[in-house]
Design a protein around this motif. Structure first.
Motif, mmCIF file in Angstrom:
data_model
loop_
_atom_site.group_PDB
_atom_site.id
_atom_site.type_symbol
_atom_site.label_atom_id
_atom_site.label_comp_id
_atom_site.label_asym_id
_atom_site.label_seq_id
_atom_site.Cartn_x
_atom_site.Cartn_y
_atom_site.Cartn_z
ATOM 1 N N LEU A 179 0.816 -1.206 0.000
ATOM 2 C CA LEU A 179 0.000 0.000 0.000
ATOM 3 C C LEU A 179 0.854 1.262 0.000
ATOM 4 O O LEU A 179 0.558 2.233 -0.703
ATOM 5 C CB LEU A 179 -0.941 -0.009 1.207
ATOM 6 C CG LEU A 179 -2.063 -1.055 1.153
ATOM 7 C CD1 LEU A 179 -2.758 -1.158 2.501
ATOM 8 C CD2 LEU A 179 -3.071 -0.714 0.070
ATOM 9 N N HIS A 184 -0.278 5.066 -0.836
ATOM 10 C CA HIS A 184 -1.285 5.233 0.209
ATOM 11 C C HIS A 184 -0.604 5.418 1.564
ATOM 12 O O HIS A 184 0.192 4.578 1.983
ATOM 13 C CB HIS A 184 -2.212 4.020 0.268
ATOM 14 C CG HIS A 184 -2.959 3.768 -1.002
ATOM 15 N ND1 HIS A 184 -3.922 4.620 -1.482
ATOM 16 C CD2 HIS A 184 -2.860 2.748 -1.911
ATOM 17 C CE1 HIS A 184 -4.411 4.149 -2.614
ATOM 18 N NE2 HIS A 184 -3.772 3.027 -2.912
ATOM 19 N N VAL A 206 -9.111 2.597 -0.729
ATOM 20 C CA VAL A 206 -8.786 1.221 -0.335
ATOM 21 C C VAL A 206 -9.996 0.644 0.396
ATOM 22 O O VAL A 206 -10.181 0.863 1.582
ATOM 23 C CB VAL A 206 -7.542 1.176 0.578
ATOM 24 C CG1 VAL A 206 -7.181 -0.271 0.900
ATOM 25 C CG2 VAL A 206 -6.363 1.884 -0.060
ATOM 26 N N THR A 207 -10.837 -0.079 -0.327
ATOM 27 C CA THR A 207 -12.024 -0.673 0.275
ATOM 28 C C THR A 207 -11.636 -1.922 1.059
ATOM 29 O O THR A 207 -10.544 -2.488 0.849
ATOM 30 C CB THR A 207 -13.051 -1.056 -0.794
ATOM 31 O OG1 THR A 207 -12.507 -2.124 -1.584
ATOM 32 C CG2 THR A 207 -13.372 0.131 -1.699
ATOM 33 N N THR A 210 -10.746 -4.592 -1.362
ATOM 34 C CA THR A 210 -9.423 -4.381 -1.960
ATOM 35 C C THR A 210 -8.323 -4.827 -1.009
ATOM 36 O O THR A 210 -7.371 -5.512 -1.400
ATOM 37 C CB THR A 210 -9.224 -2.898 -2.316
ATOM 38 O OG1 THR A 210 -10.217 -2.495 -3.264
ATOM 39 C CG2 THR A 210 -7.835 -2.661 -2.891
ATOM 40 N N LEU A 211 -8.461 -4.454 0.249
ATOM 41 C CA LEU A 211 -7.463 -4.818 1.255
ATOM 42 C C LEU A 211 -7.401 -6.328 1.421
ATOM 43 O O LEU A 211 -6.317 -6.920 1.519
ATOM 44 C CB LEU A 211 -7.815 -4.145 2.581
ATOM 45 C CG LEU A 211 -6.707 -3.990 3.618
ATOM 46 C CD1 LEU A 211 -5.480 -3.330 3.018
ATOM 47 C CD2 LEU A 211 -7.210 -3.172 4.797
ATOM 48 N N ALA A 213 -8.240 -8.547 -0.860
ATOM 49 C CA ALA A 213 -7.677 -9.114 -2.089
ATOM 50 C C ALA A 213 -6.156 -8.993 -2.108
ATOM 51 O O ALA A 213 -5.453 -9.917 -2.547
ATOM 52 C CB ALA A 213 -8.280 -8.419 -3.301
ATOM 53 N N ILE A 214 -5.638 -7.869 -1.631
ATOM 54 C CA ILE A 214 -4.183 -7.687 -1.567
ATOM 55 C C ILE A 214 -3.574 -8.715 -0.630
ATOM 56 O O ILE A 214 -2.563 -9.351 -0.940
ATOM 57 C CB ILE A 214 -3.834 -6.261 -1.107
ATOM 58 C CG1 ILE A 214 -4.263 -5.237 -2.157
ATOM 59 C CG2 ILE A 214 -2.339 -6.138 -0.820
ATOM 60 C CD1 ILE A 214 -4.149 -3.804 -1.695
#
Length: 235
Positions: A179, A184, A206-207, A210-211, A213-214
């Protein structure tokens, strides 16, 4: 000024003017204003309050006093600083700010998060602040960190469980590096969230999905064993 631990080094210049003094606790020369001191708007020493740049040689001395030998040049008090613990030999990366407030080697710590016990990486969301957060905590018994955040309005969105805190910490740090490299930075500040604010991000960019998935994508590239994966349901 003396009641605030400051010894004046020059005649009184007026309540709104900088007044050169020596801070008795650390011996440094500082220039606070009497008006700010008497109204409690600020402390007497900006160095002791962590509001002034620290010279590299002094920063190294502070780390060595905490049994940490720096392995790279000093950057800032909020930047993770790669060091080797002279007590256990482990390589760690605490910030100077954390060391100045009592932190040190995470492997030698006798309190807080247990790196040898089962642990989880969690993703939480705060709708009022429009923020998301990643963090780590224990799994055995009552998870104090997650429950503490829940009492402040955070909702658990996703978590992954690991055999040890070392593995959970590796995943958390990998996500944070990803991130930060994407541009970010921390979304909330210390005033809003005293503990864990550096691991928060704006939910518009950063939903929680999304977090999550990362985190899932990075698992395959790390030497960790996933014990189980879940969500907020039933947790």
């Amino acid at each position: 000024m003396r009641a605030a631990g400051l010894e004046p080094l020059e005649p009184y210049p007026g309540s709104g003017s900088p007044w050169c003094c020596r801070h008795e606790a650390c011996g440094r020369e500082v220039t606070p204003r009497l008006g700010n001191i008497s109204s409690a708007r600020q402390g007497g020493c900006r160095y002791c309050a962590g509001k002034a740049p620290i010279p590299p040689d002094e920063a190294q001395a502070l780390m060595r006093a905490a049994d940490l030998e720096p392995l790279e040049p000093y950057a800032t008090s909020m930047t993770p600083w790669r060091c080797r613990c002279t007590t256990c030999g482990s390589e760690v990366s605490p910030t100077l700010m954390k060391v100045r407030t009592g932190g040190g080697c995470r492997f030698c710590a006798s309190h807080g998060f247990d790196l040898t016990a089962p642990a989880r990486v969690y993703v939480m969301q705060h709708h009022q602040h429009n923020a998301v957060k990643i963090g780590i905590g224990g799994t055995a018994g009552r998870n104090e960190r997650v429950n503490h955040h829940r009492r402040s309005g955070w909702v658990l969105a996703r978590d992954w469980h690991f055999a040890t805190g070392v593995e959970a910490h590796a995943v958390e740090q990998a996500v944070l590096r990803h991130l930060h490299e994407a541009g970010h930075g921390p979304y909330l500040n210390r005033d809003v969230m005293p503990n864990g604010w550096t691991e928060t991000f704006g939910a518009d960019l950063v939903t929680p999905a999304t977090l999550a998935a990362i985190g899932t994508a990075l698992l395959s590239s790390l030497p960790v064993t996933l014990y189980c994966s879940g969500s907020s349901a039933g947790r």
